[in-house]
Each structure stands twice: as structure tokens, then as C-alpha cells.
Design an enzyme around this catalytic site. Sequence first.
Site, PDB file in Angstrom:
ATOM      1  N   CYS A 279     -35.044  -0.694 -27.728  1.00 57.13           N
ATOM      2  CA  CYS A 279     -36.131   0.633 -28.059  1.00 57.13           C
ATOM      3  C   CYS A 279     -36.886   0.226 -26.599  1.00 57.13           C
ATOM      4  O   CYS A 279     -37.128   1.595 -26.564  1.00 57.13           O
ATOM      5  CB  CYS A 279     -37.070   0.152 -29.722  1.00 57.13           C
ATOM      6  SG  CYS A 279     -35.641  -0.037 -30.890  1.00 57.13           S
TER       7      CYS A 279
ATOM      8  N   ASP B   2     -63.326 -12.031   2.257  1.00 59.87           N
ATOM      9  CA  ASP B   2     -62.248 -12.676   1.839  1.00 59.87           C
ATOM     10  C   ASP B   2     -60.621 -11.606   1.095  1.00 59.87           C
ATOM     11  O   ASP B   2     -59.687 -12.696   0.844  1.00 59.87           O
ATOM     12  CB  ASP B   2     -62.371 -13.970   0.488  1.00 59.87           C
ATOM     13  CG  ASP B   2     -63.633 -14.700   0.464  1.00 59.87           C
ATOM     14  OD1 ASP B   2     -63.110 -15.505   1.761  1.00 59.87           O
ATOM     15  OD2 ASP B   2     -64.892 -14.349   0.417  1.00 59.87           O
TER      16      ASP B   2
ATOM     17  N   CYS C 178     -37.313  -3.959 -31.384  1.00 56.68           N
ATOM     18  CA  CYS C 178     -36.316  -4.398 -30.197  1.00 56.68           C
ATOM     19  C   CYS C 178     -36.601  -4.252 -28.676  1.00 56.68           C
ATOM     20  O   CYS C 178     -36.937  -3.005 -28.747  1.00 56.68           O
ATOM     21  CB  CYS C 178     -34.915  -5.390 -30.783  1.00 56.68           C
ATOM     22  SG  CYS C 178     -33.857  -4.042 -30.190  1.00 56.68           S
TER      23      CYS C 178
ATOM     24  N   ASP D 277     -65.420 -14.359  -2.811  1.00 53.33           N
ATOM     25  CA  ASP D 277     -66.453 -13.107  -3.740  1.00 53.33           C
ATOM     26  C   ASP D 277     -66.647 -12.178  -2.900  1.00 53.33           C
ATOM     27  O   ASP D 277     -67.699 -11.414  -2.810  1.00 53.33           O
ATOM     28  CB  ASP D 277     -67.831 -14.076  -4.173  1.00 53.33           C
ATOM     29  CG  ASP D 277     -68.419 -14.762  -3.175  1.00 53.33           C
ATOM     30  OD1 ASP D 277     -67.919 -15.168  -2.409  1.00 53.33           O
ATOM     31  OD2 ASP D 277     -69.908 -14.569  -3.280  1.00 53.33           O
TER      32      ASP D 277
ATOM     33  N   ASP E  54     -63.693 -20.458  -0.505  1.00 53.15           N
ATOM     34  CA  ASP E  54     -64.391 -19.746   0.274  1.00 53.15           C
ATOM     35  C   ASP E  54     -65.326 -20.878   0.120  1.00 53.15           C
ATOM     36  O   ASP E  54     -65.299 -21.860  -0.727  1.00 53.15           O
ATOM     37  CB  ASP E  54     -64.392 -18.237  -0.018  1.00 53.15           C
ATOM     38  CG  ASP E  54     -65.533 -17.712   0.882  1.00 53.15           C
ATOM     39  OD1 ASP E  54     -66.109 -18.328   1.922  1.00 53.15           O
ATOM     40  OD2 ASP E  54     -66.693 -17.708   0.469  1.00 53.15           O
TER      41      ASP E  54
END
Length: 786
Positions: free
Chosen positions: A44, A664, A41, A660, A466
Site C-alpha cells: 500500500c 564544526d 501492508c 557546537d 571538538d
Amino acid sequence: MNDSTHTDTHNSYDVETDIQSNTPLTPQRAHLQLAIEGMTCQACASRIEKVLNKKPSVYEVSVNFAGETANVDYDPTQTTAEQVTEWVNKTGFVANLQAADSLFAQKGEDASTQYPWRLIGLWVCLVPFLIGMAGMLFGQGMAWMPPVWMQFILATIVQFGFALPFYKSAWASIRGGLANMDVLVVIGTVTIWAYSTYLWLTHGDGSLNSLLQSGHTGGHGASGSPAVYFEAGVMVIAFVRTGKYLEERTKKHSLNSIDLLLSLTPDEVEQQQPNGEFKNIALKEVQVGDILRAKQGSRVATDGTVIDGAGWCVESHLTGESVPLKKEVGDGLLAGALVENGSLLYRVNAKGSDTKLGDMVQALSDAQGSKANLARLADRVTAVFVPVVVVIALVAFGVTWWLTGMLDTALMHAVSVLVIACPCALGLATPAAIMAGMGVAARHGVWFKDAQSLEAAGNIDIVVLDKTGTLTIGKPTIVDEVMVDKSIAVDDVLQIAASIEVHASHPLATALVNAATARGLSLFDVSDISVIKGAGIQANIEGLGVVKVGTAEFANLVLPKLMPKVWQIASTVAISINDEALGAFALADDLKSDTPQAITALQDAGINVILMSGDKQSVVDHVAGQLGIEKAYGKMSPRDKASQIALLQTAGHKVAMAGDGVNDAPAMATADASFAMFEGTDVAQHSASARLMGESLMHIDAAQKIANATLRNIKQNLFFAFIYNCLGIPLAAFGFLNPMIAAAAMALSSISVLMNALRLTRFKTKVELNNTVSDSHTKADRLTKA
């Protein structure tokens, strides 16, 4: 100001160097992931975190109960991965450290796939009790219940035999300082067994004959029999163990997408021998440089390059796009790709964890092992859950005994409280949904960095895009040029510009280099390369001087006011030598085919789309007008983009950024969520909270919808888990639930949470639906051509 490392993307002109940005962890900080066995559970998981966080050499720990993994950041100068593993083992669990090339290693038999002999034995012992309880339903009272001595034997076998794992887990939990669910089960069932045994042994005159004769008609005080409750303890253990077994199978085989990814590679491959013949060998024996064959209907085993043959391959497991791709000599292959048609001979470039598939498995594993912010609420509750439940059980016992004077009734009320209280449902609520959501996202070609990234993506209301390489294909071409001195040949200026641009990776730079190559122009040697953020790149060419390539302002070029219309909607790249302008090129880039559809999909979902680009305002306005984007900003420097996003956040918006390039990166780091486009630069990839493995902008729409669905699922799970315990514990305390019903309800609570999380695995977006349509058309086209 000069910066010889990188630029940021897309000003009127922007360039990027090829310098790699993925710097490794410093020597004082290392990361490892452990597979943890034996957790029952969330308590733990909390116990492991508590133990490791006490170690001064451990920086950060995150244990995922649903994924059964632990992510640990530690100081390698003070400890080792093996020592960290040993610390986990001392808490009562089994930690396994994955080897670097373990992606395709043979795995031992999983506990969830082993035949459940212990569970079967448990239910065999339970059958006589079920028959007896059936008799009560049919009006036979306790007549069908086995004799008390047989009940004692069966209950003892179950309690101290089949239930032994509960004891081991409970003891380890107590030693670790945090009690888990098994502690509640052990306390409750042992109490039932001890109380029933005491009543049976003290019944009658205590002789063996008296003990054997008592209870021929069962227990619960019927016909002079002692009021024993052996069946309650046996049923509690059986139901809880059954629930755990089902939970394990669901987590291992339905929620976890990693096993599905690992199954994409074959165990054996066809390796070409020096004499040209082929031999089947185990995949783990393959070495880089080997030549393998992939036939129609088989899977590519490693990353490689086609050296002979041709065929169509589906790489949807990595890109999310199910449209087959034509593969010919010189093309790259990805491990796990399905050869739908044809036969390919390829040379191995990478294997195991070094492949793109291996990278995805590791990324998905790390992401599933991380924690969302919503999980912290459940963690805080489960940390004090068991002690609070024990106190409630004691209060229920004392109050019931005081009000009724009946010890057995008080005991049953207390045991019911212990049994029905289940921190498992709370512990599973968030990680189960995260595991399912991450798997669905990966299927759609979206790799989230961690759970927080997925959570952030689900809350966004603005997406900043962009232009070049994001909205457009990223492969601009020269559409016009202007020379200051008409006597200078265009090819000469292009040759000079390309000699500089070959040291940059921006799409505009690539376009100039490709144009020079196509015209057969050789490139000059350059030195003293320097990148100026948001402006351009400069270098020295011997015999010419300092050459600048970039914006018109950067190259000291003033363009005539009356230029052809194409210059208003195209990007400008200017060239100068020693600050004397030579001329400029106009480069245009087409929109991606599905960009309008993606923008519409985002807007329909209530997401406001904003365009920010370093390109000139006229170009940005033209693109925005084509796509129906109301807000578009041009001539934005990297700092401008980041500042504008920060302003939007100050106004209360949750902002995502997609790009990309290096330019950016500042904006992506500022945004709440960020998406790096397919084949983006390393800086963009590492700054982003998610990577898009397909070129389509529809992946952003898919990412947002999947993240949103995952958040809804988490909230549903948490609501269900809290309501279950808030209603169940009082009902048990007031005697409306007996221990058997409480045990069944407890098991069902965890299963219900998992079943709700499983609904996410059937989630589909327009990306998947469109791919299915495109796939059918592509197959039809190939059949027609054939």
C-alpha cells in the site's frame, strides 16, 4: 580571506556571528507530512509512492507503513498541499493534512481505539465452526459441524459483509497497479467460498429440500455431504483481521512515542484573569502573553517565563535528564515539564507547534516517517511479492491436480500459498524498529534527523570531538593577562575587546563580554564587522581604528617564550588596534563533570575517540591527557577538520563528529554521522544528523548504543520475515499447511516482528540509569534541606 558571514569554531581562537543560518526552503520546494489511513501492508505504501512519484510537481515521496505517514517534497508553484492530499485519496486511502497549530488539537477517535464490532461479529460467526472442529479433535468426526446450509449462510455473511474492507483495499490496490496482501486474502477466500458453494449447490438433485437436508453432519464429504470448506475461508478472514487489529494497536499505542509526547500537556489550564483570580480554560484557547499557573504535580502547558513563585521541574521529556531543575522568577519553562515541587506563575511565550515540545514532535514525526537504507531491500521485494506469490499458487494448484487428480486438494494447496504469503512482516521489519528506536532516542534526549542518520550512527567506529563547549562546559573565564604596554590599563583593553566580541557567539567571546559586564565597563559602538574563519573578528571603532580580536598571529602579537604554565593549558585571545598589538588574555574552561565517564564508555564500546580543536596544541594535549585520548590535533582549521575526517573515511572508517559551533559545520557535514551539542549554534544544529538535548557527553554514547541496538533489531526482523516466507510458502505448496494454519501463521508473522521491535522500548543506557541514581540523590538532598 575575509568572510562577513560566519567562522568555524575553535581554532587557537574562533568566533561566530549571530547571523541565523536556518534559511527556509526555496519558493520552488515545499514539504508536507500527511497522516494516511487504510494502509494494510507495505505494498500500500509502495502504491502511494508510485502514484505520487509520477506527478511532475512532486520531487520526493517517502511513505512509512508502520508510522502511517507520508513525507512529500513538492513544487508549490505547480501544485498545492490540498491537491497532493487529493491524489493520495484517489489511490483508495484517506490522507489528512495537519494544521500548523495541530499539536494540541483535539483528535478524532482512532480506529485502533474504537470498539472492534466488526471483529467481534466475525468471531461470533466463527464460533459454530470452532465447535465443529473441536468435535474432530475429540473423535466425533464432523458430527458437531453445523449443517452445510448454515455454513453457507455464515460464510456468506463473513465473506461479503465483515470482509468488505478487504475487498475495498484489494480493488484500490489493483487500480493503483500494485497488488497488496488483501488481494491474496480475497483471491484465496473467495475461491474457497465459490468452490464450496458450487459443490453444495450441485449436490443431490438440486432441490431446496435436498440442499437443506444435505450436510446435517457437516461437510468434507461425511455421510454423503459435499466436501465443502466454508470454515477455512471464515477462519482465514478471522485470523487475518485479528492480526491486523493487534498490529494496529501495537503500532499506535506501543511503538509510536508521539502520542506519549502529546499526552504530556494538559487539556485545561489555570489562566489568571485581570482581577487576579484564576479560571480553567481549554489549552487551545490560550494566547501568547497569557499568565498561567502550574501547581505541584501538574504539567507546564506551554513554553513560558516564570514571573512569580519557585519550584523544581523535570524536563526529561526533552533533555533526557531526569534530575529536577530549580525554577525561579526569570527562568524559562518548557511545555510538558512536570512541576515536581512548588507552584509557578508563568507568562506564555509560545504555544502548540511553536514550543520546544512541538518542535520535538515534528522532528520525531519526520524522522519516523523517513526510510533507512535497509528498508530499500524490503521495498524491492514487496514490489514484486504478490504477483510472484500468485504464480507460485497457480503452479502449486496445477502440479498438485496433475499428480493427485484431486481438485479440492489442489485448491487447498493453492489457497494455503496465497494466505501464508505475507509482505506485511517484510514491510514492518524496518519502520517498526525505526519507530521504536527513535522513541527511545528521544527519551534519552537525542533527536535524530531521519532514519538514515540513526542507521549511520549505529555503524560508527570513530567519534571526533571538538573541545570548547563539547568536552568542556563552554564557559571559560579569564585566568591571566599580558599587556604589551604596561601603561595601558587592563580594563581599557578588555573594554575594547568586549565591544568587538559582543557581536560574536563563541564561548571565548562570551567570556570576555561577561568579564567586562562584571567590571561595569560600557561598550563602544562598532562598525564594519568582519569575521575571518579560524582566526578572529575585526571591526572599526570610531576614534581608535581597526580592532582585531582573535589568535595571536591574527592580532600581530608575539608572546614571550617564558610565560607562566597557565598559558600552556589555556586558550589565548589577543587584541590589536591598526595591527599594533595591545595584549592578550588567557582563558581556561573546565571539563564537564561526566566527560571522563563518557569517553570511557565510548572506548569500552570499541569506539576510537579523537580530539580535534582549533586551540593551540599544548591546550589540546593537556585536555587529551586528562581524558585518556590518544589522538589529539590542535590548531585545526574548519577545512583541516573536514579533510582529516575524509581521510579516516577513505581508510574505511565510519566517523561521527560532535561539535557546537559554526566552525564544526564542515566537519559535521563530511562525517557519516554528526551530533550537535545542546544550545549549539544554528549552523551546527542544521548540519548535524542528530541533536543532543542534554549537555552531557553521555548522550553521544546513548545515541550510538541505541542506534546500534536498532540496527540489530532491523536485521533480526528482516531475517525473520525472509525466513518465514522462504519456509512457509514451500510448506504450503506441498500441502503441509492448511489455509487455517496458514492464516494464523501469517497473522503471527507480523505480530512477531512488532513484538521484537517492542523490545527496543525497554532499552536503557547509562544515561537513564545515572539519571535515576542522580534523581534519587537530588530528592533526598531537597528533603534534607527542607
